[in-house]
Write an enzyme that holds these catalytic residues in place. Structure first.
Site, short mmCIF file in Angstrom:
data_model
loop_
_atom_site.label_atom_id
_atom_site.label_comp_id
_atom_site.label_asym_id
_atom_site.label_seq_id
_atom_site.Cartn_x
_atom_site.Cartn_y
_atom_site.Cartn_z
N GLU A 428 0.84 -1.18 0.00
CA GLU A 428 0.00 0.00 0.00
C GLU A 428 0.88 1.25 0.00
O GLU A 428 1.75 1.40 0.84
CB GLU A 428 -0.89 -0.03 1.26
N ASP A 505 -0.56 -1.26 6.23
CA ASP A 505 -0.32 -0.77 7.58
C ASP A 505 -1.22 -1.49 8.58
O ASP A 505 -2.29 -1.97 8.24
CB ASP A 505 -0.60 0.74 7.64
N ASP A 507 -3.36 -0.64 10.61
CA ASP A 507 -4.43 0.21 11.12
C ASP A 507 -5.72 -0.09 10.36
O ASP A 507 -5.76 -0.99 9.54
CB ASP A 507 -4.04 1.69 11.01
N ASP A 509 -7.27 1.51 8.02
CA ASP A 509 -7.18 1.64 6.57
C ASP A 509 -6.45 0.46 5.96
O ASP A 509 -6.84 -0.04 4.91
CB ASP A 509 -6.45 2.94 6.19
#
Ligand code: TSJ
Length: 640
Positions: A428, A505, A507, A509
């Site tokens: 990403e 990541d 998180d 997202d």
């Protein structure tokens, strides 16, 4: 250690049997990962569900205890405790002999679905201890085992009695053996989802789930009186329905068939198959029987009503299933399974039975519900129109720009062309992609950066999907094409990488990007997942640098908490906000280097649930998202 009891010839067979299970657990439960661990619970629960199917149990309780054990309690008749001709109480036979079926099998409906249904003796053999309580004939009987071997002495061949009761039923408690399992923390998400599924498939059953492992106990109850129709409603709860759910039932050749289906305003089909309550990830004969019969029924109506003229070709199967969500559930007295994961129903009589029930009952329904029929036909018409346009577009596209390996600007390919050795990281963000390109071992690791969120393929038509640059690049890079409703151009033999590793990541997202990618693979390249090629990289959140001693990567807040407790001396804490913040060396060490990285292998269940999770993660409803992230944070750490 098991206490010595009066072992005879049959005990020796018991020992040999249990030893075989402990030696090769994978042979009996599929794997010793969390999936295998969760299976222990399903295996025990399935016995209570059998008792329900036999007509004697309407309540099951499943509890995950703080000490890592679990218990399953039902209000059935209680496992028989009388002395069996083999010289021990029937109950002991159930827990100490492999496939103690036969005489004790409730009835015709074995739940065995592929890897499931391995027998409670397998669970016993793989548990540090197992505790059995049977309420029957006014008594509470007790038995106990250690790593499969009986702990309690029998007096006159009878089980010890703990007391009196008016209730009947069985309670099994067990603690999975950490010597056997790589992980010993059950996944509440997986277990809840499976229990809920069981509730949909057994509408008069109530299942209570409780998780006592967190600070606050968490409980939920599953009771789905509308059965698989309710399941369809829930699967479609966030979608725009085109009609009410249609449900049909019938039986043929001793096979019971129940089908619920509904059309929604979307571009793909979602048809799930179950045999004897077990989900068949790879589908099988029940689904082929349903699909072929349904297609032919719709084509007959279309001709009869003049929607298809003489010169028109028939609607294809995918045309008539455009937008369809369906659950096909069969009860089969002797199911057999094939396929990669033994989850593909193989019985030809199931195809015939489902086909017969579908032809008869769907016609019966549509003859009385012409409005619904018209909606369904217009879904098929729309699909056929789009298909024809797309067939043309696709031929154009494929001939014009010949999906080619070299034309992938952003792919930093590896040097090796040996697919068995190669890995591709889908990263990403361009900055993380850049670091990954520097950090990797270019001899066998390829990096494909993708920008931000990819398209949600659940909500897009096929032409949009294929027009998406990110998706096109992925299809090009993997090298095996794609399959979708209108044809199958996918060839896994052409796959250029053994491992496809999603790197996002840690998180929300990142989790969202993961679910979008999983949804894409699940819909268009499912074999990648079936055959175990898809992984998720687990980048750490922190690095703890003590003044003396070794640095340590920490993968979530719970790990940090543990680290703080263990290390009383001060240490420097480095926090990573994202992959992009790590330098090449750190990225290599934490995420790329096979020696030190942690990968999560993606199983088909993960992918099947991914589209739902997408909704939850990005939807406006915050509490479920919080719970999800909290739980997964807890689980992720135990994957290590
Ligand atoms: F898997 C297991 F054995 F551990 C287990 C079995 C676990 C749990 C939670 C429940 C059960 C179970 C078994 N619940 N109910 C039963 N029922 C019987 O075994 C049973 C009872 C009566 C009769 C009968 O013919 O009278 C027959 C059977 C098989």
């Amino acid at each position: 250690m098991a206490k010595k009891s009066s072992y005879d010839a049959s005990s020796i067979t018991v020992l040999e049997g249990l030893e075989a299970v402990r030696k090769r657990p994978g042979m009996y439960i599929g794997s010793t990962s969390r999936k295998g661990l969760n299976h222990l619970v399903y295996e025990i629960v399935d016995n209570s569900v059998d008792e329900h199917l036999a007509g004697y149990c309407d309540h099951i309780e499943v509890v995950l205890e703080a000490d890592g054990s679990a218990y399953v309690k039902d209000n059935g008749r209680g496992i028989p405790v009388e002395m069996h001709e083999k010289g021990m109480p029937a109950e002991r036979l159930v827990f100490t002999t492999l496939h103690a079926g036969g005489k004790f099998d409730n009835d015709v409906y074995k739940t065995s679905g592929g890897l499931h249904g391995v027998g409670s003796s397998v669970v016993n053999a793989l548990s540090v201890w197992m505790d059995v309580e049977i309420r029957r004939d006014g008594q509470v009987y007790h038995d106990r085992f250690s790593r499969g071997l009986p702990d309690l002495e029998l007096k006159g061949g009878l089980l010890p009695v703990l007391g009196k009761t008016k209730e009947t039923g069985t309670t099994i408690r067990f603690l999975p053996d950490p010597e056997i399992f790589e992980v010993t923390r059950f996944s509440a998400t997986d277990i809840k989802s499976r229990l809920h599924e069981t509730a949909y498939l057994n509408p008069t059953l109530t299942i209570r789930f409780e998780d006592r492992r967190g600070e606050q106990p968490y409980a939920e109850e599953y009771h789905e009186p509308d059965g698989i129709t309710g399941y369809i409603r829930d699967l479609n709860r966030n979608k725009e329905a085109v009609c009410e759910p249609i449900c049909i039932k019938g039986s043929s050749e001793g096979i019971e068939v129940e089908i619920a289906l509904q059309y929604v305003n979307e571009f793909h089909e979602n048809v799930l198959g179950f045999c004897n309550n077990i989900y068949n990830a790879e589908g099988g004969t029940h689904l082929t029987g349903f699909k072929s019969a349904f297609t032919s029924v719709i084509n007959s109506y279309a001709r009869e009503l003049g929607i298809l003229k003489d010169k028109d070709s028939n609607f294809t199967g995918p045309d008539v299933r455009n937008g369809m969500t369906a659950v096909v559930s069969v009860r089969h007295p002797d199911p057999s399974f094939e396929g990669q994961t033994k989850t593909k129903l193989d019985n030809q009589d199931a195809a015939r039975a489902v086909s017969k029930v579908t032809s008869e009952e769907v016609v019966h329904y549509f003859d009385r519900n012409l409005e619904v029929l018209k909606n369904v036909l217009s879904c098929a018409e729309k699909a056929a129109k789009i298909r024809k346009t797309e067939e043309r577009a696709k031929t154009n596209m494929l001939t014009k720009q010949k999906f080619s390996f070299d034309s992938n600007g952003k792919l930093a390919n590896c040097e090796s062309r040996d697919p068995k050795k190669c890995e591709i990281f889908i990263v990403e963000g361009d900055s993380a992609g850049g670091s990954a390109k520097t950090a990797r071992d270019r001899s066998y690791q390829a990096i494909l950066p993708i920008r931000g969120k990819i398209l949600n393929v659940e909500k897009a038509s096929i032409d949009k999907v294929l027009a998406n640059a990110e998706i096109k690049t992925m299809i090009n890079s993997f090298g095996c094409g794609f399959s979708e409703g209108y044809g199958n151009d996918f060839d896994i033999a052409k796959l250029r990488y053994d491992k496809i590793i999603i790197m996002a990541d840690a998180d929300v997202d990142g989790a969202h990007i993961c679910t979008l990618l999983l949804t894409l693979f699940y819909r268009f390249m499912p074999e990648l997942i079936y055959e175990g090629h898809v992984y998720i990289a687990m980048p750490p959140l922190y690095k703890a640098i003590p003044s003396r001693g070794k640095e340590e990567y920490l993968y979530d807040d719970a790990a940090l908490e543990r680290y703080r407790r263990k290390h009383k001396t001060p240490f420097t804490l480095q926090r990573y906000k994202g992959l992009g913040e790590m330098d090449a060396e750190q990225l290599w060490e934490t995420t790329l280097n096979p020696e030190t990285r942690t990968l999560k292998s993606v199983e088909i269940e993960d992918a099947r649930l991914a589209s739902d999770v997408t909704e939850m993660l990005m939807g406006s409803d915050v509490p479920p998202r919080k719970a999800f992230i909290y739980e997964h944070a807890q689980e992720a750490l135990l994957d290590i």
